[in-house]
Scaffold this active site. Structure first.
Site, short mmCIF file in Angstrom:
data_model
loop_
_atom_site.label_atom_id
_atom_site.label_comp_id
_atom_site.label_asym_id
_atom_site.label_seq_id
_atom_site.Cartn_x
_atom_site.Cartn_y
_atom_site.Cartn_z
N SER A 79 -8.97 4.27 -2.64
CA SER A 79 -10.43 3.93 -2.60
C SER A 79 -11.17 5.16 -2.59
O SER A 79 -10.77 6.23 -1.79
CB SER A 79 -10.51 3.16 -1.16
OG SER A 79 -11.89 3.06 -1.05
N TYR A 120 -8.92 0.94 8.18
CA TYR A 120 -8.75 0.40 6.89
C TYR A 120 -8.62 1.79 5.98
O TYR A 120 -7.88 1.75 5.33
CB TYR A 120 -9.67 -0.69 6.34
CG TYR A 120 -9.88 -0.58 4.80
CD1 TYR A 120 -8.91 -1.38 4.14
CD2 TYR A 120 -10.74 -0.06 4.05
CE1 TYR A 120 -8.85 -1.42 2.73
CE2 TYR A 120 -10.78 -0.13 2.74
CZ TYR A 120 -9.70 -0.70 2.03
OH TYR A 120 -9.60 -0.72 0.60
N LYS A 134 -5.46 3.78 3.71
CA LYS A 134 -5.74 4.44 2.30
C LYS A 134 -5.29 5.94 2.14
O LYS A 134 -4.45 5.99 1.33
CB LYS A 134 -6.92 4.02 1.72
CG LYS A 134 -7.27 2.88 1.54
CD LYS A 134 -6.38 1.97 0.49
CE LYS A 134 -6.48 0.45 0.28
NZ LYS A 134 -5.61 -0.39 -0.39
#
Ligand code: NAD
Ligand code: WQD
Length: 341
Positions: free
Chosen positions: A127, A152, A156
């Protein structure tokens, strides 16, 4: 020639289902594994209806090593696209362990099982969140990553590192991390699309639900940012274009065209669009009015980010093709399909 098969983990989800469709369209066999924690079987049915192919679907949790191993035992695929992850930024702040456990365990299981079964190619869903608030626009793959703003986002960054280190250490594996910018829209058939649970946190589902009368009013988070109209800027990438980038990444590895064992590509349009611009484009493209109001800034939002997709254009031979209006029309068609409007 034997057809190549790709395992799509999280393939009942938003991006995974669109990718399954594009893979099949490009001549690949596909196997979907998903635990349906953020999706439902209708998405798999949608993939089957669009493609006319009875795509195999296994309901299993990628964190459950024994159940996941059975998928490797049963199907012969050389490549895996790993979408399976939890993705709600706000929830990850409240429940960090859920995010670290699910996103890291499922990914480590994929790598371990690929090694055990001698499977070669992996694409990881990363992302643009890894860039944080960039110093310079547009961001290239060499733009430094910043410490993550949320658990979150941290998963990544951590999974990218796990992939980099694994590919360095283990022969026979190669991988590509695709850093998605802001995926929006839906398949033009309106048979698959995004399925947010509860109140949408992302802009486009909030807009489409407001247009459908499910939400009364869209809150635009801030108009006092240092941008031309004061609202935040993002690079909104059509989900079908994004899905095709995965096909290109898999092809690159199968054809042995990758220059390194581990490669990273930005997947965006190269075009920054503000929140207010997006709202007005949605209204014009679809002939509907969006009731909106300006409210205060949302904590944790970055001001602006858009991609330099040159590397993906030249190396993957991939380019975002769908116009913003087409994308916004598809997003609205999907919402209408969901609500029987
Ligand atoms: P999604 O929630 O629609 O899809 C993820 C799918 O994975 C869901 O179907 C869910 O049920 C499944 N899943 C989750 N944990 C699982 C597990 N342990 N085992 C099996 N299945 C599991 O999300 P999406 O928007 O399609 O995102 C796909 C991937 O792309 C995710 O890794 C996400 O972090 C990443 N990503 C998404 C965006 C975005 O804005 N949508 C942006 C950048 C990166
Ligand atoms: C876009 C813009 C909001 C809702 C998130 C994750 C990121 C990535 C994609 C996975 C922002 C504004 C939004 C609303 C608004 N996911 N907005 N009113 O924040 O860019 O990225 O999803 O990796 O990690 O953080 O996307 O759609 O939430 O917001 O004004 O009701 O719309 O402030 O400027 P974001 P978003």
């Amino acid at each position: 020639m034997k057809k190549q098969c790709v395992l799509v983990s999280g393939g009942a989800g938003y991006i995974g289902s669109h990718t399954a469709v594009e893979l099949i369209g490009a001549g690949f066999d596909v196997v979907i594994v998903d635990n349906l924690s953020n999706s439902d079987r209708n998405a798999v049915e949608g993939v089957r209806r669009i493609t006319g192919v009875e795509v195999p679907f296994v309901e299993a949790d990628c964190c459950d090593r024994a159940a996941f191993r059975k998928v490797f035992e049963q199907y012969e695929f050389d490549s895996v696209i790993h979408f399976a992850a939890s993705k709600a930024v706000g929830e990850s702040v409240l429940e960090p362990m859920k995010y670290y456990r699910n996103n890291l365990t499922s990914f480590m299981n994929v790598i371990d099982l690929m090694r055990e079964f001698g499977r070669q190619n992996i694409v990881f869903s990363s992302s643009c969140t890894v860039y944080g608030e960039p110093e310079k626009q547009p961001v290239t793959e060499r733009t430094p990553r910043k410490p993550a703003e949320s658990p979150y986002g941290n998963t990544k960054t951590m999974c990218e590192d796990i992939l980099r280190d694994s590919l360095k250490a283990y022969d026979g594996l190669k991988g590509i991390a695709l850093r998605y910018f802001n995926p929006i829209g839906a398949h033009p058939s309106a048979l698959i699309g995004e399925l947010p649970r509860g109140v949408p946190q992302n802009l486009i589902p909030y807009i489409t639900q407001t247009a459908a009368g499910i939400r009364e009013c869209l809150s635009v988070f801030g108009d006092d940012y240092p941008t031309p109209d004061g609202s935040c800027i993002r690079d909104y990438i059509d989900v079908v274009d994004l899905a095709r980038a995965h096909v290109a990444a898999i092809r690159r590895m199968i054809d042995g065209k990758n220059k390194e064992k581990y490669e990273i590509f930005n997947i965006g349009t190269g075009r920054g669009v503000s929140v207010l611009e997006l709202v007005h484009r949605f209204e014009e493209a679809n002939g509907v009015k969006i009731n909106y109001k300006i409210v205060g800034r949302r904590a944790g939002d970055i001001i602006a980010i858009w991609a330099d997709p040159t590397l993906a254009n030249t190396e993957l031979g991939w380019k975002a093709e769908r116009s913003l209006d087409e994308t916004l029309r598809a997003a609205w068609a999907w919402e209408k399909h969901l609500r029987n409007l």
